[in-house]
Design an enzyme around this catalytic site. Structure first.
Site, PDB file in Angstrom:
ATOM      1  N   HIS A 123       6.973  -7.885   9.437  1.00  0.00           N
ATOM      2  CA  HIS A 123       6.439  -8.187   8.100  1.00  0.00           C
ATOM      3  C   HIS A 123       7.384  -7.602   7.062  1.00  0.00           C
ATOM      4  CE1 HIS A 123       2.552  -8.900   5.674  1.00  0.00           C
ATOM      5  NE2 HIS A 123       3.516  -8.656   4.792  1.00  0.00           N
ATOM      6  N   LEU A 126       5.752  -7.700   0.361  1.00  0.00           N
ATOM      7  CA  LEU A 126       4.583  -6.866   0.116  1.00  0.00           C
ATOM      8  C   LEU A 126       3.844  -6.626   1.422  1.00  0.00           C
ATOM      9  CD1 LEU A 126       2.410  -5.502  -1.707  1.00  0.00           C
ATOM     10  CD2 LEU A 126       1.306  -7.751  -1.825  1.00  0.00           C
ATOM     11  N   VAL A 167       6.511 -13.157   5.575  1.00  0.00           N
ATOM     12  CA  VAL A 167       7.155 -12.837   4.301  1.00  0.00           C
ATOM     13  C   VAL A 167       6.125 -12.992   3.198  1.00  0.00           C
ATOM     14  CG1 VAL A 167       9.113 -13.311   2.801  1.00  0.00           C
ATOM     15  CG2 VAL A 167       9.291 -13.798   5.262  1.00  0.00           C
ATOM     16  N   GLU A 168       5.710 -11.864   2.621  1.00  0.00           N
ATOM     17  CA  GLU A 168       4.596 -11.893   1.663  1.00  0.00           C
ATOM     18  C   GLU A 168       5.038 -11.586   0.241  1.00  0.00           C
ATOM     19  OE1 GLU A 168       0.043 -10.122   1.168  1.00  0.00           O
ATOM     20  OE2 GLU A 168       1.203  -9.735   2.991  1.00  0.00           O
ATOM     21  N   LEU A 169       4.673 -12.466  -0.693  1.00  0.00           N
ATOM     22  CA  LEU A 169       4.912 -12.317  -2.128  1.00  0.00           C
ATOM     23  C   LEU A 169       6.366 -11.999  -2.449  1.00  0.00           C
ATOM     24  CD1 LEU A 169       1.782 -10.586  -3.690  1.00  0.00           C
ATOM     25  CD2 LEU A 169       2.360 -12.992  -3.556  1.00  0.00           C
TER      26      LEU A 169
END
Length: 281
Positions: A123, A126, A167-169
């Site tokens: 991850h 964010l 892949v977050e934000l």
């Protein structure tokens, strides 16, 4: 469908496998949703969703409900506090039919699992549980320095042996640029269409939450239906309460009756017996 052998040594079929996902990189845009129970998993499978992610504790139920869908088991930090817990949880999840594992833990944890040839997803961007380190819940990679830090993180995950990364934000332009250079399968949540797989939470898609995150979009309004169902429940229960109080329920249509001659015979015989509850002399 692909014929596979699970990590638990059982023959199975899957819509996608790791090799397929790698071969598809940069081609067909795939989908991923959450499923925290069998009902959600069955709906996702019926809708043709490509991949599902669930907490490892729910995996068995999810796998039974979506037997042919690629499923990733999330080894959540709170559920697996030590490295040994992670390994134990990973073994259990793979035995129950997981196709891949997800962790937000360190590169050492990713390497430990990858060294066993387990497909592992990391991850970046964010990480909500670690948001205190970046000042709170916010987009990450919006400056050149942060974006280059993401490049370094991608490289480190590749070297650790991860096959994919959530892949977050992250800005879409940043993910698009990195995705062209990385071998990792990228699962975008709030990072635009620059990844290989677009990921959203099922409850956000279906409109089951009051305050969905900014990056989500509701394609349904299940919350409105749930609220209506709750109103109907209360109204029905209230009507039952009133009907019993005023003596209108039970209705004749739902009440069992005796034929007149049987009732007459019963009452005659009952009158010949001692009252119920009378003590014998």
């Amino acid at each position: 469908m692909r014929n596979i052998f699970t990590f638990g040594h059982r023959p199975a079929q899957r819509n996608w496998n790791v090799a397929d996902l790698r071969a598809n990189k940069g081609k067909l845009q795939l989908t991923e949703v959450t499923a925290m129970n069998g009902e959600q998993a069955a709906r996702a499978a019926a809708a043709g969703i490509d991949t599902i992610i669930t907490r490892s504790q729910m995996l068995k139920e999810v796998r039974e409900a979506a037997p042919k869908t690629f499923v990733t088991a999330a080894l959540m930090l709170i559920d697996h506090p030590t490295e040994n817990d992670v390994l134990t949880g990973a073994m259990r999840a793979l035995d129950e039919g997981a196709d891949a594992l997800y962790t937000t833990r360190s590169l050492d944890t990713i390497k430990m699992l990858a060294d066993l040839d387990f497909p592992v997803m990391g991850h970046v961007g964010l990480l909500p549980p670690y948001s205190t380190w970046i000042g709170g819940l916010r987009a990450y990679g919006t400056t050149a320095d942060e974006a280059m830090g993401l490049v370094d993180r991608f490289r480190a995950m590749e070297e650790a042996g991860a096959f994919a990364v959530e892949v977050e934000l992250v800005p879409q332009q940043v993910l698009e640029s990195i995705n062209k250079q990385t071998s990792l399968i990228t699962f975008s949540i709030g990072s635009g269409s620059g990844g290989d797989v677009t990921f959203l939470f099922s409850e956000d898609i279906c409109g089951e939450t009051n305050n969905p995150p900014r990056h989500a979009h509701a394609y349904g309004n299940v919350l409105r239906l749930q609220e209506r169902i709750e109103r109907e429940r209360v109204e029905a229960l209230s009507a039952f309460q009133s009907a019993v109080r005023n003596g209108s329920f039970p209705y004749k249509e739902v009440t069992i009756s005796m034929k007149p001659h049987e009732l007459e015979a019963f009452q005659a015989r009952l009158g010949e017996t001692a009252p119920l509850g009378a003590r014998k002399g």
